[in-house]
Design a protein around this motif. Structure first.
Motif, PDB file in Angstrom:
ATOM      1  N   SER A   1       0.849  -1.196   0.000  1.00 46.94           N
ATOM      2  CA  SER A   1       0.000   0.000   0.000  1.00 46.94           C
ATOM      3  C   SER A   1       0.885   1.246   0.000  1.00 46.94           C
ATOM      4  CB  SER A   1      -0.949  -0.016   1.198  1.00 46.94           C
ATOM      5  OG  SER A   1      -0.332  -0.598   2.313  1.00 46.94           O
ATOM      6  N   SER A   2       0.394   2.304  -0.622  1.00 45.61           N
ATOM      7  CA  SER A   2       1.270   3.449  -0.915  1.00 45.61           C
ATOM      8  C   SER A   2       1.838   4.101   0.338  1.00 45.61           C
ATOM      9  CB  SER A   2       0.519   4.462  -1.767  1.00 45.61           C
ATOM     10  OG  SER A   2      -0.794   4.603  -1.329  1.00 45.61           O
ATOM     11  N   VAL A   3       1.017   4.265   1.381  1.00 48.33           N
ATOM     12  CA  VAL A   3       1.521   4.915   2.589  1.00 48.33           C
ATOM     13  C   VAL A   3       2.646   4.091   3.210  1.00 48.33           C
ATOM     14  CG1 VAL A   3       0.939   5.675   4.910  1.00 48.33           C
ATOM     15  CG2 VAL A   3      -0.648   6.091   3.065  1.00 48.33           C
ATOM     16  N   ASP A   4       2.473   2.762   3.259  1.00 49.41           N
ATOM     17  CA  ASP A   4       3.503   1.913   3.859  1.00 49.41           C
ATOM     18  C   ASP A   4       4.792   1.931   3.048  1.00 49.41           C
ATOM     19  OD1 ASP A   4       2.001   0.169   6.109  1.00 49.41           O
ATOM     20  OD2 ASP A   4       0.683   0.642   4.457  1.00 49.41           O
ATOM     21  N   LEU A   5       4.652   1.912   1.713  1.00 44.94           N
ATOM     22  CA  LEU A   5       5.846   1.983   0.858  1.00 44.94           C
ATOM     23  C   LEU A   5       6.591   3.286   1.104  1.00 44.94           C
ATOM     24  CD1 LEU A   5       4.629   0.647  -2.591  1.00 44.94           C
ATOM     25  CD2 LEU A   5       6.325  -0.379  -1.131  1.00 44.94           C
ATOM     26  N   LEU A   6       5.831   4.382   1.224  1.00 47.59           N
ATOM     27  CA  LEU A   6       6.465   5.684   1.445  1.00 47.59           C
ATOM     28  C   LEU A   6       7.079   5.761   2.834  1.00 47.59           C
ATOM     29  CD1 LEU A   6       3.789   7.989  -0.173  1.00 47.59           C
ATOM     30  CD2 LEU A   6       6.093   7.640  -0.993  1.00 47.59           C
ATOM     31  N   MET A   7       6.402   5.232   3.833  1.00 41.81           N
ATOM     32  CA  MET A   7       6.911   5.269   5.203  1.00 41.81           C
ATOM     33  C   MET A   7       8.245   4.540   5.311  1.00 41.81           C
ATOM     34  SD  MET A   7       5.217   6.912   7.442  1.00 41.81           S
ATOM     35  CE  MET A   7       3.770   7.180   8.398  1.00 41.81           C
ATOM     36  N   ARG A   8       8.351   3.394   4.624  1.00 40.14           N
ATOM     37  CA  ARG A   8       9.600   2.626   4.666  1.00 40.14           C
ATOM     38  C   ARG A   8      10.600   3.124   3.640  1.00 40.14           C
ATOM     39  NH1 ARG A   8       5.933  -1.621   4.735  1.00 40.14           N
ATOM     40  NH2 ARG A   8       6.484  -2.088   2.606  1.00 40.14           N
TER      41      ARG A   8
ATOM     42  N   SER B   1       7.897   8.413  -8.305  1.00 41.02           N
ATOM     43  CA  SER B   1       6.461   8.163  -8.206  1.00 41.02           C
ATOM     44  C   SER B   1       5.704   8.890  -9.302  1.00 41.02           C
ATOM     45  CB  SER B   1       5.936   8.573  -6.826  1.00 41.02           C
ATOM     46  OG  SER B   1       6.340   9.880  -6.536  1.00 41.02           O
ATOM     47  N   LEU B   2       4.604   8.275  -9.724  1.00 42.02           N
ATOM     48  CA  LEU B   2       3.697   8.846 -10.719  1.00 42.02           C
ATOM     49  C   LEU B   2       2.328   8.939 -10.061  1.00 42.02           C
ATOM     50  CD1 LEU B   2       2.906   9.539 -13.744  1.00 42.02           C
ATOM     51  CD2 LEU B   2       2.503   7.115 -14.024  1.00 42.02           C
ATOM     52  N   ILE B   3       1.835  10.144  -9.888  1.00 41.20           N
ATOM     53  CA  ILE B   3       0.547  10.347  -9.221  1.00 41.20           C
ATOM     54  C   ILE B   3      -0.477  10.742 -10.277  1.00 41.20           C
ATOM     55  CG2 ILE B   3      -0.647  11.576  -7.372  1.00 41.20           C
ATOM     56  CD1 ILE B   3       1.749  10.186  -6.263  1.00 41.20           C
ATOM     57  N   VAL B   4      -1.557   9.965 -10.384  1.00 41.03           N
ATOM     58  CA  VAL B   4      -2.591  10.273 -11.369  1.00 41.03           C
ATOM     59  C   VAL B   4      -3.840  10.753 -10.646  1.00 41.03           C
ATOM     60  CG1 VAL B   4      -3.925   9.407 -13.315  1.00 41.03           C
ATOM     61  CG2 VAL B   4      -1.671   8.469 -12.862  1.00 41.03           C
ATOM     62  N   ALA B   5      -4.221  11.994 -10.907  1.00 37.77           N
ATOM     63  CA  ALA B   5      -5.480  12.561 -10.421  1.00 37.77           C
ATOM     64  C   ALA B   5      -5.706  12.332  -8.939  1.00 37.77           C
ATOM     65  CB  ALA B   5      -6.646  11.990 -11.216  1.00 37.77           C
ATOM     66  N   SER B   6      -4.675  12.555  -8.143  1.00 36.40           N
ATOM     67  CA  SER B   6      -4.915  12.468  -6.711  1.00 36.40           C
ATOM     68  C   SER B   6      -3.906  13.350  -5.980  1.00 36.40           C
ATOM     69  CB  SER B   6      -4.876  11.008  -6.255  1.00 36.40           C
ATOM     70  OG  SER B   6      -3.738  10.714  -5.535  1.00 36.40           O
ATOM     71  N   ASP B   7      -4.155  13.535  -4.686  1.00 34.77           N
ATOM     72  CA  ASP B   7      -3.399  14.554  -3.966  1.00 34.77           C
ATOM     73  C   ASP B   7      -2.865  13.998  -2.647  1.00 34.77           C
ATOM     74  OD1 ASP B   7      -2.374  16.884  -3.020  1.00 34.77           O
ATOM     75  OD2 ASP B   7      -4.313  17.748  -2.475  1.00 34.77           O
ATOM     76  N   PRO B   8      -1.853  13.123  -2.711  1.00 34.55           N
ATOM     77  CA  PRO B   8      -1.343  12.532  -1.463  1.00 34.55           C
ATOM     78  C   PRO B   8      -0.774  13.560  -0.493  1.00 34.55           C
ATOM     79  CG  PRO B   8       0.029  11.907  -3.331  1.00 34.55           C
ATOM     80  CD  PRO B   8      -1.169  12.584  -3.881  1.00 34.55           C
ATOM     81  N   ALA B   9      -0.228  14.669  -0.992  1.00 31.32           N
ATOM     82  CA  ALA B   9       0.414  15.633  -0.092  1.00 31.32           C
ATOM     83  C   ALA B   9      -0.556  16.189   0.935  1.00 31.32           C
ATOM     84  CB  ALA B   9       1.039  16.757  -0.895  1.00 31.32           C
TER      85      ALA B   9
ATOM     86  N   ASP C   1       5.191  12.201   7.450  1.00 32.07           N
ATOM     87  CA  ASP C   1       6.458  11.506   7.214  1.00 32.07           C
ATOM     88  C   ASP C   1       6.512  10.854   5.840  1.00 32.07           C
ATOM     89  OD1 ASP C   1       7.315  12.263   9.647  1.00 32.07           O
ATOM     90  OD2 ASP C   1       6.849  10.371  10.657  1.00 32.07           O
ATOM     91  N   SER C   2       5.364  10.296   5.417  1.00 28.09           N
ATOM     92  CA  SER C   2       5.355   9.640   4.115  1.00 28.09           C
ATOM     93  C   SER C   2       5.450  10.673   2.991  1.00 28.09           C
ATOM     94  CB  SER C   2       4.108   8.773   3.959  1.00 28.09           C
ATOM     95  OG  SER C   2       2.961   9.568   3.929  1.00 28.09           O
ATOM     96  N   VAL C   3       4.852  11.847   3.207  1.00 27.01           N
ATOM     97  CA  VAL C   3       4.917  12.893   2.173  1.00 27.01           C
ATOM     98  C   VAL C   3       6.351  13.411   2.031  1.00 27.01           C
ATOM     99  CG1 VAL C   3       4.057  15.162   1.492  1.00 27.01           C
ATOM    100  CG2 VAL C   3       2.519  13.524   2.532  1.00 27.01           C
ATOM    101  N   LYS C   4       7.076  13.501   3.162  1.00 26.54           N
ATOM    102  CA  LYS C   4       8.488  13.911   3.099  1.00 26.54           C
ATOM    103  C   LYS C   4       9.276  12.961   2.199  1.00 26.54           C
ATOM    104  CE  LYS C   4       8.912  16.128   7.532  1.00 26.54           C
ATOM    105  NZ  LYS C   4       9.048  15.755   8.932  1.00 26.54           N
ATOM    106  N   ASN C   5       9.035  11.642   2.365  1.00 32.90           N
ATOM    107  CA  ASN C   5       9.732  10.671   1.530  1.00 32.90           C
ATOM    108  C   ASN C   5       9.294  10.749   0.077  1.00 32.90           C
ATOM    109  OD1 ASN C   5      11.198   9.723   3.647  1.00 32.90           O
ATOM    110  ND2 ASN C   5       9.814   8.026   4.109  1.00 32.90           N
ATOM    111  N   LEU C   6       8.029  11.112  -0.135  1.00 33.70           N
ATOM    112  CA  LEU C   6       7.520  11.260  -1.507  1.00 33.70           C
ATOM    113  C   LEU C   6       8.270  12.370  -2.234  1.00 33.70           C
ATOM    114  CD1 LEU C   6       5.046  10.466  -3.466  1.00 33.70           C
ATOM    115  CD2 LEU C   6       3.943  12.478  -2.527  1.00 33.70           C
TER     116      LEU C   6
END
Lengths: 306, 242
Positions: free
Chosen positions: A198-205, A211-219, A225-230
């Motif tokens: 899952s995306s949050v877990d991948l980013l956390m670790r 990364s390629l983000i399609v039509a969404s706003d994870p930030a 912490d995961s956004v920092k890694n993104l």
């Protein structure tokens, strides 16, 4: 899969008991109450609101709770215990406690009686169930409760999906790979494991390198912490709007908006596909998401020599 | 089995979507003794996944931390981890022994998402604390004499959720929702639990517990039966220190 669910039209025409569990549609889904669930006249519910019993389970006295007949004020993060007690009472067990999750046992017994006596009930659940401490296990228990209530009457359960067309993403993933989300293709075939892929877990670790983000706003939605890694790695965004994610992106592809500048299909929260028409030309010959993704795939295949 | 040092060095590992040779990341040495297979792994391997997957015989000793899926679906043999393990340690274990001399992550001995049959046999021992949802959908078999067992230090919430015959012994304290949706099985907590589920009912007080594998635990325990939200009459039991 295996979820006892139905469509919004069914609820509108048949449901005489509506439960909103951990959701606040007055603010989050403003057209939901008027069109499908509360104030609407249905084929078998001619008198609209008067033909329906509305129950809200929420720790806060929300505006939805204020329109309800019964408001169950459950303690925050204790929904699992309430669901568990309801399922035990439904099996005819006498419980030892006199208050469960902040709700008096007599009130839960009354609630069970109302549930059993209804003709067609539906549970709508929102982020109050999915994003509190027990997460997916709350939903697990709610689905079990719905299944068990079908021994007495007709009952359905339906998630209140948040963003536009998230159900569509799940539907497309499912017919392509067999899994709805958290899919890993690194071995050449789809693998599914929420918590690992899952995306949050991948980013956390910090396991990604681009990364390629399609039509969404994870930030604006993911943990900080995961956004920092993104933002540490190359970030490509395909997005018509300016968002906190696209503000920090290395490459932004502006695209035509489906349903306004190009046609397309969106899925309603009950998995009903709706065809969207084009009403105006996109600015400066903007491409659609599908066209951009197809061009990217072509280029990737060329680079990989396939 | 029957592999030379050179054969082991060119074995394939996955690094993201690439395939690399084992010799690039590990120094391999060893000698052939008798028929026993013993692998010793040194170093911090907290990002290395799936060591001992579907293992059937032999022994693996890991001196350091280890990543996800250690010994998942193994059917025999023994794995010892002298460090911490990540999530899904011993997931869907079908036999053998897994010993972790540190802490372990979530989903210890659990079923993978979508499976209705988790750990079926074997023993997991964790010295330290374990995360959430351990022994999810564990299932015993009386006919085949299979008794999945988990020993651990402290335990997180949802311990033994959807348990169908697994035995869990917690030497320390446990968190919330212990034995949620347990159809049958035995959970022993030799410490405190934060709060029991409302669907668990106190049956009696005991001073001796006999586990399905014959082991006897002595001490003053309160016996609860449950989870009654799954079945009205159940022989699922939860023991908590009085």
């Amino acid at each position: 899969m295996g979820v006892p669910t139905s469509t919004l039209g069914d609820y509108k025409n048949r449901a005489d008991l509506v439960i909103f569990w951990g959701c606040n549609p007055v603010h989050a889904h403003p057209r939901h109450l008027g069109r499908y669930s509360e104030f609407v006249r249905g084929y078998f519910r001619k008198d609209g609101r008067n033909d329906r019993t509305v129950i809200v389970v929420d720790p806060r006295n929300t505006h939805t709770a204020q329109t309800a007949d019964i408001h169950i004020q459950v303690n925050p993060n204790e929904d699992y215990e309430l669901l568990n007690a309801m399922r035990a009472l439904l099996r005819g067990i006498t419980l030892e406690e006199d208050k469960i999750a902040g709700v008096p046992i007599n009130k839960i017994k009354e609630l069970i009686d109302i549930l059993k006596k209804s003709n067609y009930g539906v549970i709508f659940f929102g982020m109050g169930l999915t994003q509190t401490s027990s997460h997916h296990r709350n939903v697990d228990s709610a689905i079990c409760l719905t299944r068990e209530l079908n021994d007495y009457t007709k009952f359905s359960i339906s998630p209140m999906r948040g963003h536009y067309n998230v159900t569509g993403a799940n539907a497309v993933f499912t017919w392509n790979t067999g899994y709805a989300y958290s899919i890993d293709f690194s071995r050449g075939y789809p693998r599914y494991n929420p918590g690992e892929f899952s995306s949050v877990d991948l980013l956390m670790r910090d396991e990604i390198d681009a990364s390629l983000i399609v039509a969404s706003d994870p930030a604006s939605n993911f943990p900080a912490d995961s956004v920092k890694n993104l933002f540490k790695h190359p970030l490509i965004v395909i997005e018509p709007h300016e968002t906190p994610t696209s503000a920090f992106a290395d490459v932004v592809f502006p695209v035509a908006i489906a349903g306004i500048e190009c046609e397309g299909t969106a899925y309603r929260m009950d998995h009903i596909p709706l065809r969207l028409r084009k009403v105006r030309e996109p600015p400066n010959d903007c491409l659609t998401d599908a066209e951009i993704l197809e061009l990217i795939i072509e280029k990737v295949k060329e680079l990989k020599g396939e | 089995m029957g592999k030379s040092i050179e054969d082991i060095k060119v074995m394939e590992l996955y690094l993201g979507n690439k395939i690399v040779k084992l010799g690039k990341y590990f120094n391999v040495s060893g000698k052939k003794e008798d028929e026993k297979i013993k692998i010793v792994v040194e170093g911090d391997l907290k990002n290395v996944k799936r060591i001992g997957e579907k293992m059937s015989i032999g022994e693996i000793i890991i001196n350091g931390n280890i990543g996800m899926h250690i010994g998942n679906q193994m059917t025999g043999g023994k794995i010892i981890v002298n460090g911490n393990a990540d999530d899904w340690a011993g997931a869907m274990l079908k036999g053998g022994e897994l010993e972790i001399n540190g802490n372990s992550g979530n989903y210890v001995g659990a079923a993978y998402r979508g499976f209705w049959k988790g750990m079926e046999d074997g023993i997991i021992r964790v010295k330290g604390k374990i995360g959430r949802e351990a022994m999810l959908w564990a299932r015993n078999s009386k006919g085949a004499n299979k008794w999945p067992i988990l020993y651990c230090g402290n335990a997180g919430s949802f311990l033994g959720i959807h348990n169908h015959g697994g035995t869990i012994i917690v030497n320390g304290d446990a968190d919330l929702y212990i034995g949620a949706d347990q159809a049958w099985g035995t959970i022993v907590v030799k410490g405190k639990i934060l709060r029991k589920l409302p669907s668990y009912k106190k049956t009696c007080e005991v001073n001796e517990i006999t586990l399905p594998n014959g082991e006897i635990i002595k001490g003053e325990f309160i016996e609860y039966s449950g989870d009654h939200s799954v079945k009205k009459e159940t022989n699922g039991r939860l023991y908590v220190l009085a």
